[in-house]
Design an enzyme around this catalytic site. Sequence first.
Site, PDB file in Angstrom:
ATOM      1  N   GLU B  60     -50.787  74.534 -14.428  1.00 24.22           N
ATOM      2  CA  GLU B  60     -49.778  73.757 -13.694  1.00 24.22           C
ATOM      3  C   GLU B  60     -50.374  72.876 -12.607  1.00 24.22           C
ATOM      4  O   GLU B  60     -49.980  71.720 -12.458  1.00 24.22           O
ATOM      5  CB  GLU B  60     -48.720  74.692 -13.089  1.00 24.22           C
ATOM      6  CG  GLU B  60     -47.764  75.295 -14.105  1.00 24.22           C
ATOM      7  CD  GLU B  60     -48.270  76.584 -14.727  1.00 24.22           C
ATOM      8  OE1 GLU B  60     -49.358  77.050 -14.334  1.00 24.22           O
ATOM      9  OE2 GLU B  60     -47.578  77.136 -15.610  1.00 24.22           O
ATOM     10  N   HIS B 129     -39.383  85.197 -11.877  1.00 25.60           N
ATOM     11  CA  HIS B 129     -38.815  84.175 -12.754  1.00 25.60           C
ATOM     12  C   HIS B 129     -37.390  83.802 -12.389  1.00 25.60           C
ATOM     13  O   HIS B 129     -36.675  83.221 -13.198  1.00 25.60           O
ATOM     14  CB  HIS B 129     -38.831  84.665 -14.211  1.00 25.60           C
ATOM     15  CG  HIS B 129     -40.129  84.439 -14.899  1.00 25.60           C
ATOM     16  ND1 HIS B 129     -41.273  85.100 -14.536  1.00 25.60           N
ATOM     17  CD2 HIS B 129     -40.483  83.628 -15.918  1.00 25.60           C
ATOM     18  CE1 HIS B 129     -42.271  84.715 -15.325  1.00 25.60           C
ATOM     19  NE2 HIS B 129     -41.821  83.816 -16.171  1.00 25.60           N
TER      20      HIS B 129
END
Lengths: 380, 326
Positions: B60, B129
């Site tokens: 990322e 998450h």
Amino acid sequence: MSKQTAPSETSTGSGEKSGTGVIDQAPPKAVAQQLKTVKQEQKQRVDDVDRETLIGLYRQMLLVRRFEEKAAEAYSKGQIGGFCHLYIGQEAVAIGAISAIRPDDYVLTSYRDHGHAIAKGISPDAVMAELFGKAGGCSRGKGGSMHMFDRKANFMGGHAIVGGQIPLATGVAFASKYKGTDQVTLCFFGEAAVNQGAFHESLNMAQLWKLPCIYICENNQYGMGTSLDRAMSFQNIAEKASAYEIASEFVDGMDVLAVKEATARAVERARKDYRPTLIEVRTYRFMGHSMSDPGSYRTRAEIEKHQERDPIKVFSSTLKEKGIIDDAALAEMEKSVREEVEQALRFAEESPQPDSEELFTNVYANPIAPGSQRTKLSNE
Amino acid sequence: MAVITMREALNQAIREEMLRDPDVFLMGEEVAEYQGAYKVTKGLLEQLGPKRVIDTPITELGFAGLGVGAAMVGLRPIIEFMTFNFSILATDQIINSAAKMLYMSGGQFNIPIVFRGPGGSAFQVSSQHSQALESWFAYFPGLKVVMPSTPADAKGLLKTSIRDDDPVIFIEQERMYGNKGEVSEDPEFTIPLGLADIKREGADATIVARSLMVPLALKAAEELEKQGVSCEVIDPRTIRPLDIDTILESVKKTNRVVVAEESHPFCGVAAEISLEIMERAFDYLDAPVKRVSGVDVPMPYAKNLEELAIPGVDQLVAAVREVSYM
């Protein structure tokens, strides 16, 4: 010219692992050996370069050296604020590498960026004015020492988070390939950045997608005050490229022509075949990490040993021995370089401060709805 | 007008903007061959090709920074985070590079980039998450932060974000991808950033809600209508720029306001909105501003605990009743 010593020769304990189960890595000798093999005589290289280029390279290195000395002076007088990382000792790297690319190629570097900025064609006036935080600076006084930028020169910035410029440069190279141009990108960083994830993530993508990016690691052997052997488990940086199947070279960073040649080979790979390269350039900074560095982590003797291979001194003696330049011409050049630096200082001193209104400009390119950003000083 | 899902609306926005401008490319994990982890990018690889729809390694920080670099030289990247939870790895490039480049270069390098993906609470995926990060990004001058609550807003705002010359954080609520609504098919349909939408008009109290809280606020308003309270629901749609004027106008009309969010309360967006109201409309308030937030704990896994962690309709109803002294 005395032999340069690889840090692992002088360090203690590098490569020694006692009962930790760690696989032995490159023995200390490997780096020294490598250094020896690349230490060919600069004199041989001179023959392949025209006189005008040689003199130009020398003058640029001298210009950066004198510029940085002047910056140090101005810093100690309080004319320059914040952090100020000088490039003294490393001039051959930026000057050699950038001399191997075209004006429309791109350069990104770290916060130690004054030399790269000048080498890429930003005027010393604009760089000095930026150091002074003046409106005439190349970033209009908003970036300072660590953030030189010039869109016209395709100088894409000094970036001040260690390794942060590496993904950015990879993206600039991505864009060149996307647009189908043959521009290449040079990305400079110190060896400490090699320990950052950004380095590894970028090299992986560059080779995966075949991007025309040339990663130039300026291994000055210290990440701030931490020597390489205290920070890196395996110190052969060029060899790390093999983890990504990227072409790599190890270069003596005290030889401007060696850097130029290695970069030229990498440029050819990048321009013709969109292939990245990692170049490890072994260099040494003669000054502290920044102006506020007391330097207690290394000895005066160590610095002096490296100064014997001062890239500017080495190059001037080579040029004299080869009859390219004589003492009179060198003295003349010294004079003109000093004048240029004095002029930069005057420009910076006389350049106005940024207008107070500049505080609120350049936050967004597309202005946002009125009332939705606080654009007033809190005491107004 | 066709009725489509939020997911389809986002897909249309990306597709139309990529067809409109060859400098727009899409990059992220599983966006191409897998068609997107949440199928937002379905069919784009087939239509636009691998040069422009690019699967990345799980890296990322690397691909976020690559996008910013590409934007420096004029491309217009759409960087998808499979979820915004993973953007945390990329925050150095988002904050230190994208948000600040224009400023620290003295106006020379703007960064026309969109970082998008699902964010906010998801269904039973526990702490790492399931979290709302908008207050992080909205904190930084230089970034724009967009959070649509309907398919039409999603399409119009994403198209505008892609055309915008600044870095935009575009947070799609993970639970809302299947929500349906009417969406314009006009390829020039866009919605300006910094313009709140009055999702329901009312006279007695204002609920400021964004993203997942908007449908809940509308349900609460229905319930409150039965109890004799007429609620106005304001959806700012963009957190930065924030259309505070529309919120203030509503507050000046209703004199009572509840600010709802699913995120943690501490240093949150609702806190900022509440202060703005207090600073600029204090004399119009008939009750203190009431904030309804997610609870101040990491998201738990257990279903019953997860439900407790996010505000529900009942809490919104209770909050409006509180500011109405009912």
